[in-house]
Design a protein around this motif. Structure first.
Motif, PDB file in Angstrom:
ATOM      1  N   TRP A   1      20.429  -6.900 -27.304  1.00 30.53           N
ATOM      2  CA  TRP A   1      21.577  -6.086 -26.886  1.00 30.53           C
ATOM      3  C   TRP A   1      22.038  -5.246 -28.077  1.00 30.53           C
ATOM      4  O   TRP A   1      22.217  -5.800 -29.173  1.00 30.53           O
ATOM      5  CB  TRP A   1      22.702  -7.018 -26.426  1.00 30.53           C
ATOM      6  CG  TRP A   1      23.809  -6.340 -25.679  1.00 30.53           C
ATOM      7  CD1 TRP A   1      24.852  -5.670 -26.226  1.00 30.53           C
ATOM      8  CD2 TRP A   1      23.976  -6.282 -24.261  1.00 30.53           C
ATOM      9  NE1 TRP A   1      25.670  -5.204 -25.238  1.00 30.53           N
ATOM     10  CE2 TRP A   1      25.164  -5.562 -24.011  1.00 30.53           C
ATOM     11  CE3 TRP A   1      23.241  -6.771 -23.175  1.00 30.53           C
ATOM     12  CZ2 TRP A   1      25.631  -5.314 -22.726  1.00 30.53           C
ATOM     13  CZ3 TRP A   1      23.722  -6.525 -21.894  1.00 30.53           C
ATOM     14  CH2 TRP A   1      24.905  -5.798 -21.685  1.00 30.53           C
TER      15      TRP A   1
ATOM     16  N   CYS B   1      30.124 -11.521 -31.015  1.00 26.75           N
ATOM     17  CA  CYS B   1      29.340 -10.309 -31.272  1.00 26.75           C
ATOM     18  C   CYS B   1      30.293  -9.185 -31.666  1.00 26.75           C
ATOM     19  O   CYS B   1      31.387  -9.089 -31.126  1.00 26.75           O
ATOM     20  CB  CYS B   1      28.615  -9.853 -30.015  1.00 26.75           C
ATOM     21  SG  CYS B   1      27.619 -11.109 -29.286  1.00 26.75           S
TER      22      CYS B   1
ATOM     23  N   CYS C   1      24.283  -6.635 -31.131  1.00 24.83           N
ATOM     24  CA  CYS C   1      24.459  -8.098 -31.139  1.00 24.83           C
ATOM     25  C   CYS C   1      23.537  -8.707 -32.190  1.00 24.83           C
ATOM     26  O   CYS C   1      22.397  -8.286 -32.351  1.00 24.83           O
ATOM     27  CB  CYS C   1      24.148  -8.686 -29.767  1.00 24.83           C
ATOM     28  SG  CYS C   1      24.478 -10.460 -29.688  1.00 24.83           S
TER      29      CYS C   1
ATOM     30  N   ARG D   1      22.984 -12.217 -32.576  1.00 22.77           N
ATOM     31  CA  ARG D   1      22.648 -13.633 -32.356  1.00 22.77           C
ATOM     32  C   ARG D   1      21.165 -13.880 -32.623  1.00 22.77           C
ATOM     33  O   ARG D   1      20.322 -13.121 -32.172  1.00 22.77           O
ATOM     34  CB  ARG D   1      22.969 -14.028 -30.911  1.00 22.77           C
ATOM     35  CG  ARG D   1      24.393 -13.773 -30.533  1.00 22.77           C
ATOM     36  CD  ARG D   1      25.184 -15.029 -30.673  1.00 22.77           C
ATOM     37  NE  ARG D   1      26.582 -14.702 -30.831  1.00 22.77           N
ATOM     38  CZ  ARG D   1      27.550 -15.420 -30.294  1.00 22.77           C
ATOM     39  NH1 ARG D   1      27.273 -16.452 -29.552  1.00 22.77           N
ATOM     40  NH2 ARG D   1      28.796 -15.111 -30.516  1.00 22.77           N
TER      41      ARG D   1
ATOM     42  N   CYS E   1      19.035 -11.490 -30.202  1.00 17.74           N
ATOM     43  CA  CYS E   1      19.500 -10.773 -29.006  1.00 17.74           C
ATOM     44  C   CYS E   1      19.215  -9.275 -29.148  1.00 17.74           C
ATOM     45  O   CYS E   1      19.555  -8.657 -30.156  1.00 17.74           O
ATOM     46  CB  CYS E   1      20.994 -11.004 -28.813  1.00 17.74           C
ATOM     47  SG  CYS E   1      21.657 -10.161 -27.360  1.00 17.74           S
TER      48      CYS E   1
ATOM     49  N   CYS F   1      21.251 -12.996 -25.759  1.00 18.54           N
ATOM     50  CA  CYS F   1      22.045 -14.203 -25.926  1.00 18.54           C
ATOM     51  C   CYS F   1      22.673 -14.550 -24.576  1.00 18.54           C
ATOM     52  O   CYS F   1      22.688 -13.731 -23.661  1.00 18.54           O
ATOM     53  CB  CYS F   1      23.105 -14.007 -27.009  1.00 18.54           C
ATOM     54  SG  CYS F   1      24.393 -12.835 -26.559  1.00 18.54           S
TER      55      CYS F   1
ATOM     56  N   HIS G   1      25.300 -12.140 -23.238  1.00 24.63           N
ATOM     57  CA  HIS G   1      24.760 -10.868 -22.749  1.00 24.63           C
ATOM     58  C   HIS G   1      23.846 -11.068 -21.545  1.00 24.63           C
ATOM     59  O   HIS G   1      23.733 -10.182 -20.699  1.00 24.63           O
ATOM     60  CB  HIS G   1      24.055 -10.131 -23.899  1.00 24.63           C
ATOM     61  CG  HIS G   1      25.039  -9.518 -24.838  1.00 24.63           C
ATOM     62  ND1 HIS G   1      24.954  -9.624 -26.205  1.00 24.63           N
ATOM     63  CD2 HIS G   1      26.177  -8.815 -24.574  1.00 24.63           C
ATOM     64  CE1 HIS G   1      25.992  -8.998 -26.747  1.00 24.63           C
ATOM     65  NE2 HIS G   1      26.746  -8.508 -25.780  1.00 24.63           N
TER      66      HIS G   1
HETATM   67 ZN    ZN Z   1      23.945 -10.836 -27.478  1.00 22.03          ZN
END
Ligand code: ZN
Ligand code: ZN
Length: 406
Positions: free
Chosen positions: A346, A229, A349, A351, A344, A379, A382
């Motif tokens: 976050w 990431c 991020c 993903r 994801c 993910c 995270h």
């Molecule tokens: Zn992530």
């Protein structure tokens, strides 16, 4: 650091001109220290060639018997302090080199290395099997090898041993495909994978795969070796490969296509007491069904999404609820999450959804609901931050995830 560079470069520019004046081969400009290294390489090759020649003569003379050694290979192993495989490789190459005059000549001149010589020596032993099978007479075999040897030695002057090996393998296949099949079979027979567990619960892997098997595994791992990431420290390739291997296994477990054992699809079971799942202080650790322990927070993370069966025990490990891969997150809610988070959630991020778990912001064990306003896709890396590393997450009214370090 490289402040002195220009001063070094100036005389180097003139060198190729000197070479063309003297009419010699145009050697690459490698600088004075590089030149010394290349000269030493040549000297090492020349010494190796002398060693090989002496070993062949020693082998033929039978002098190794004087101290009671059973074979020349045993003598080399003992007096040369070599491993059994190194001694037998040196002897095999030395014997074959007597039949390969062009290779011996280039080796003695320091033009090719002992690795090149080994590739040519091993590659041309196809002649022996042709001879044995009476497919060709000895004279024809010798002519065939002599023609090929010329090509191989020229190739060895230009290629590294790995590439040379491909040239030789093409020739082996053209001359006698059956020996290439035998080479492959031998590699397939050597396949193995050891997986042992250390006292503190880690797993140590060690193994060897044949060409095709290894290529299948590498292709699958490469596909799952996602770049890290943004903003995170870059993990090493070996760490990403380890993650990819776990991901391959996790996905095949999740696919439900693995063969059943005892009437059940293979799955990972965690035994965890209710107070551990509720994160109460003084609660015991959780257990995998093989008895290995894991922290309560890791168990909370695993139970957060649907990847595992849950056996929740209370007090003296009574089973309260036995889940058989019943998804905690209904498919419709997961689809809505994918539409909202697109991977994801976050911040920063990237993903994709297939790399994510659905995280309960208030854990269901603490009364959190399995609904969009209490869930976010994260993910695995995270997800660990939220559980084991105690980061805090909050869903804003616009559906974006807000995270705070502990
Ligand atoms: Zn992530
Ligand atoms: Zn979670």
């Amino acid at each position: 650091m490289a402040v002195e560079e220009p001063a070094v470069e100036e005389p180097a520019v003139e060198e190729p001109e000197d070479d063309s004046d003297s009419g010699g081969d145009a050697e690459p400009d490698v600088g004075p220290l590089g030149r010394e290294i290349l000269d030493l390489f040549r000297a090492v090759h020349r010494l190796e060639a002398q060693l090989s020649e002496k070993i062949a003569a020693f082998d033929a003379s039978g002098e190794w018997e004087l101290d009671g050694s059973a074979t020349c290979q045993v003598w080399l192993r003992y007096h040369g302090r070599l491993s059994p495989s190194a001694a037998s490789a040196k002897l095999k190459t030395a014997r074959r080199l007597r039949l390969l005059p062009r290779t011996a000549e280039a080796f003695a001149a320091g033009e090719i290395s002992s690795d090149h010589v080994r590739v040519i020596a091993n590659g041309t032993d196809v002649a022996e099997s042709l001879d044995k099978n009476d497919q060709l007479d000895a004279e024809e075999v010798a002519r065939l090898v002599a023609e090929a040897e010329k090509v191989f030695v020229d190739a060895a002057r230009a290629l590294d041993p790995g590439r040379l090996c491909r040239v030789v393998t093409h020739w082996r296949h053209a001359v006698e495909p059956q020996v290439v099949v035998a080479d492959e079979t031998e590699k397939v027979c050597r396949r193995k994978l050891h997986m042992s567990q250390t006292l503190d619960g880690r797993f140590v892997l060690d193994g060897e795969l044949d060409l095709e098997g290894g290529a299948v595994v590498k292709t699958a791992l490469d596909a799952l070796m996602r770049p890290p990431c943004p903003g995170n420290p870059r993990p090493t390739a070996s760490r990403r490969r380890a993650d990819a291997l776990v991901e391959v296994a996790r996905r095949s477990l999740d696919s439900g296509r693995l063969p059943t054992s005892g009437g059940e699809k293979p799955h990972l079971s965690v035994v965890v007491s209710l107070e551990t799942l509720e994160a109460r202080s003084g609660a015991p650790a959780a257990e995998f069904d093989n008895g290995e322990l894991l922290s309560g927070e890791a168990a909370r993370r695993l139970a957060c999404d649907a990847g595992v069966s849950r056996i929740i025990t209370h007090g003296a490990r009574q089973a309260l609820d036995v889940g058989r891969r019943t998804p905690t997150i209904p498919p419709a809610i997961r689809r809505a999450l994918v539409v909202r988070d697109r991977g994801c959630a976050w911040p920063g991020c990237d993903r994709p959804p297939e790399w994510t778990d659905a995280h309960h912001i208030v854990h269901w064990a603490n009364g959190g609901t399995t609904s969009l306003d209490n869930l976010a896709l994260v993910c695995r890396a995270h997800h660990s931050k939220l559980h084991e590393h105690h980061w805090r997450a909050r869903l804003r009214s616009d559906g974006k995830l807000e995270v705070k370090p502990p």
